[in-house]
Write a protein that holds these residues in place. Structure first.
Motif, PDB file in Angstrom:
ATOM      1  N   PHE A 179       0.836  -1.400   0.044  1.00  0.00           N
ATOM      2  CA  PHE A 179       0.087   0.098   0.158  1.00  0.00           C
ATOM      3  C   PHE A 179       0.775   1.246  -0.143  1.00  0.00           C
ATOM      4  CE2 PHE A 179      -2.874  -3.156   2.311  1.00  0.00           C
ATOM      5  CZ  PHE A 179      -3.735  -3.315   1.082  1.00  0.00           C
ATOM      6  N   GLN A 180       1.960   1.270  -0.112  1.00  0.00           N
ATOM      7  CA  GLN A 180       2.951   2.388  -0.063  1.00  0.00           C
ATOM      8  C   GLN A 180       4.129   1.962  -1.028  1.00  0.00           C
ATOM      9  OE1 GLN A 180       2.194   5.543   1.122  1.00  0.00           O
ATOM     10  NE2 GLN A 180       0.674   4.655   2.218  1.00  0.00           N
ATOM     11  N   GLY A 181       4.067   2.467  -2.297  1.00  0.00           N
ATOM     12  CA  GLY A 181       4.771   1.978  -3.379  1.00  0.00           C
ATOM     13  C   GLY A 181       6.185   2.554  -3.530  1.00  0.00           C
ATOM     14  N   VAL A 182       7.083   1.848  -4.160  1.00  0.00           N
ATOM     15  CA  VAL A 182       8.720   2.423  -4.546  1.00  0.00           C
ATOM     16  C   VAL A 182       8.797   1.883  -5.852  1.00  0.00           C
ATOM     17  CG1 VAL A 182      10.867   2.037  -4.037  1.00  0.00           C
ATOM     18  CG2 VAL A 182       9.211   2.375  -2.140  1.00  0.00           C
ATOM     19  N   ARG A 183       9.388   2.673  -6.846  1.00  0.00           N
ATOM     20  CA  ARG A 183       9.705   2.425  -8.086  1.00  0.00           C
ATOM     21  C   ARG A 183      11.154   2.691  -8.161  1.00  0.00           C
ATOM     22  NH1 ARG A 183       6.134  -0.476 -10.818  1.00  0.00           N
ATOM     23  NH2 ARG A 183       7.033   0.036 -12.695  1.00  0.00           N
ATOM     24  N   ILE A 184      11.924   2.127  -8.800  1.00  0.00           N
ATOM     25  CA  ILE A 184      13.277   2.230  -9.042  1.00  0.00           C
ATOM     26  C   ILE A 184      13.762   2.920 -10.396  1.00  0.00           C
ATOM     27  CG2 ILE A 184      15.590   1.135  -9.169  1.00  0.00           C
ATOM     28  CD1 ILE A 184      14.326   0.815  -6.677  1.00  0.00           C
ATOM     29  N   GLY A 185      14.216   4.024 -10.376  1.00  0.00           N
ATOM     30  CA  GLY A 185      14.446   4.810 -11.530  1.00  0.00           C
ATOM     31  C   GLY A 185      15.819   4.260 -12.444  1.00  0.00           C
ATOM     32  N   GLU A 186      15.814   4.899 -13.543  1.00  0.00           N
ATOM     33  CA  GLU A 186      16.915   4.412 -14.634  1.00  0.00           C
ATOM     34  C   GLU A 186      18.400   4.259 -13.711  1.00  0.00           C
ATOM     35  OE1 GLU A 186      16.726   3.011 -17.398  1.00  0.00           O
ATOM     36  OE2 GLU A 186      14.508   3.117 -17.448  1.00  0.00           O
ATOM     37  N   ASP A 187      18.388   5.378 -12.927  1.00  0.00           N
ATOM     38  CA  ASP A 187      19.825   5.568 -12.092  1.00  0.00           C
ATOM     39  C   ASP A 187      19.858   4.678 -10.920  1.00  0.00           C
ATOM     40  OD1 ASP A 187      18.168   6.983 -10.722  1.00  0.00           O
ATOM     41  OD2 ASP A 187      19.109   8.744 -10.460  1.00  0.00           O
ATOM     42  N   GLY A 188      18.986   3.942 -10.790  1.00  0.00           N
ATOM     43  CA  GLY A 188      19.023   3.094  -9.691  1.00  0.00           C
ATOM     44  C   GLY A 188      18.490   3.518  -8.357  1.00  0.00           C
ATOM     45  N   THR A 189      18.073   4.846  -8.267  1.00  0.00           N
ATOM     46  CA  THR A 189      17.507   5.582  -7.199  1.00  0.00           C
ATOM     47  C   THR A 189      15.923   4.918  -6.972  1.00  0.00           C
ATOM     48  OG1 THR A 189      16.729   7.636  -8.357  1.00  0.00           O
ATOM     49  CG2 THR A 189      19.048   7.511  -7.214  1.00  0.00           C
ATOM     50  N   ALA A 190      15.778   4.919  -5.644  1.00  0.00           N
ATOM     51  CA  ALA A 190      14.159   4.166  -5.287  1.00  0.00           C
ATOM     52  C   ALA A 190      13.710   5.673  -4.858  1.00  0.00           C
ATOM     53  CB  ALA A 190      14.454   3.654  -3.986  1.00  0.00           C
ATOM     54  N   GLU A 191      12.339   5.581  -5.755  1.00  0.00           N
ATOM     55  CA  GLU A 191      11.546   6.746  -5.734  1.00  0.00           C
ATOM     56  C   GLU A 191      10.093   6.387  -5.057  1.00  0.00           C
ATOM     57  OE1 GLU A 191       8.361   9.305  -8.646  1.00  0.00           O
ATOM     58  OE2 GLU A 191       9.607   7.735  -9.325  1.00  0.00           O
TER      59      GLU A 191
END
Length: 272
Positions: A179-191
């Protein structure tokens, strides 16, 4: 009502009999007031900053619901009675070639077997990478992270849930978050992507007898300065495990192998 004496304390305690609050277990679960797919075996609303735990039989379905949009269910699973077989988030991600949870994903143990499957998901905002909050982190952010504080850390609450099931802190693996999301960016950082809003739900199916630990606390990447955690609804009912011929069983070769590993193990023990 005076509680300074033993009699007064007893009378006060007995006066609470039958009281219902917004966040509490319902015992028996069949007294759950809302409609459910079948007769519930576990019905509870977990307050923000609190935890719960239960042993569920193979085939039981467990639905978690973010009631108002700021719940975050940090989940750990164990094969009941075998604490060394537990949720392995790394294998859950790498075996299925996917870092993001959702319907059709399997929650795997380190033995290559399925502990639970995700059968439905209306939220899409989950995380299998970051784990839960810690005492040190919460103390730095909110001033305190102990279980009895106003800002308890997820790991501290999971320790308590573990102890109530004969488990020690060293038995705690990294958790999954719903229920609380995280996506990984192209540079490897967690958003941090946050919540999908009120009413999001995810349903899990126990593919073995499992011990379930849940802490409902803010995600460790939640940027808000205040400790924000709202009620989580937990509802479980008897169903049946995934079986050969089911769509989920054959959805991917890796998943089919994990189901076969699970069935082979349970059959040898006379459990399937």
């Amino acid at each position: 009502m005076a509680t300074a004496t033993t009699h007064g304390a007893r009378n006060h305690a007995r006066a609470q009999d039958g009281t219902r609050t917004g966040t509490m277990p319902v015992v028996p679960a069949s007294d759950w007031p809302d409609a459910a797919p079948a007769t519930p075996v576990w019905a509870e609303t977990v307050a923000g900053g609190n935890y719960t735990h239960r042993v569920l039989a193979r085939g039981t379905e467990l639905r978690l619901t973010d009631l108002t949009g700021d719940a975050c269910a940090h989940l750990v699973l164990y094969a009941d009675g075998r604490p060394w077989e537990r949720l392995n988030t790394a294998d859950t991600v790498k075996v299925q070639w996917n870092a993001y949870l959702g319907a059709g994903r399997l929650l795997l143990s380190g033995q290559g077997r399925v502990l639970a499957s995700v059968t439905a998901d209306s939220s899409g905002r989950h995380d299998a990478l970051c784990g839960t909050s810690t005492l040190r982190r919460n103390t730095e952010r909110y001033g305190d992270g102990t279980p009895q504080s106003a800002s308890p850390a997820g790991r501290e609450l999971l320790k308590l849930a573990a102890l109530k099931n004969g488990l020690e802190p060293r038995d705690l693996p990294p958790s999954l978050s719903f229920f609380q999301g995280v996506r990984i960016g192209e540079d490897g950082t967690a958003e941090f992507t946050g919540s999908a809003g009120a009413g999001g739900a995810v349903t899990l199916r126990a593919e073995q007898d499992v011990t379930v630990l849940i802490a409902n606390v803010p995600h460790p990447l939640d940027p808000r300065p205040d400790y924000t955690s709202t009620p989580l609804e937990v509802l479980a009912w008897r169903a049946r495990p995934t079986a050969p011929g089911d769509a989920l069983w054959d959805a991917a070769p890796e998943g089919r192998r994990a189901f076969l590993n699970t069935l082979d193990f349970l059959t040898a023990r006379g459990l399937a």
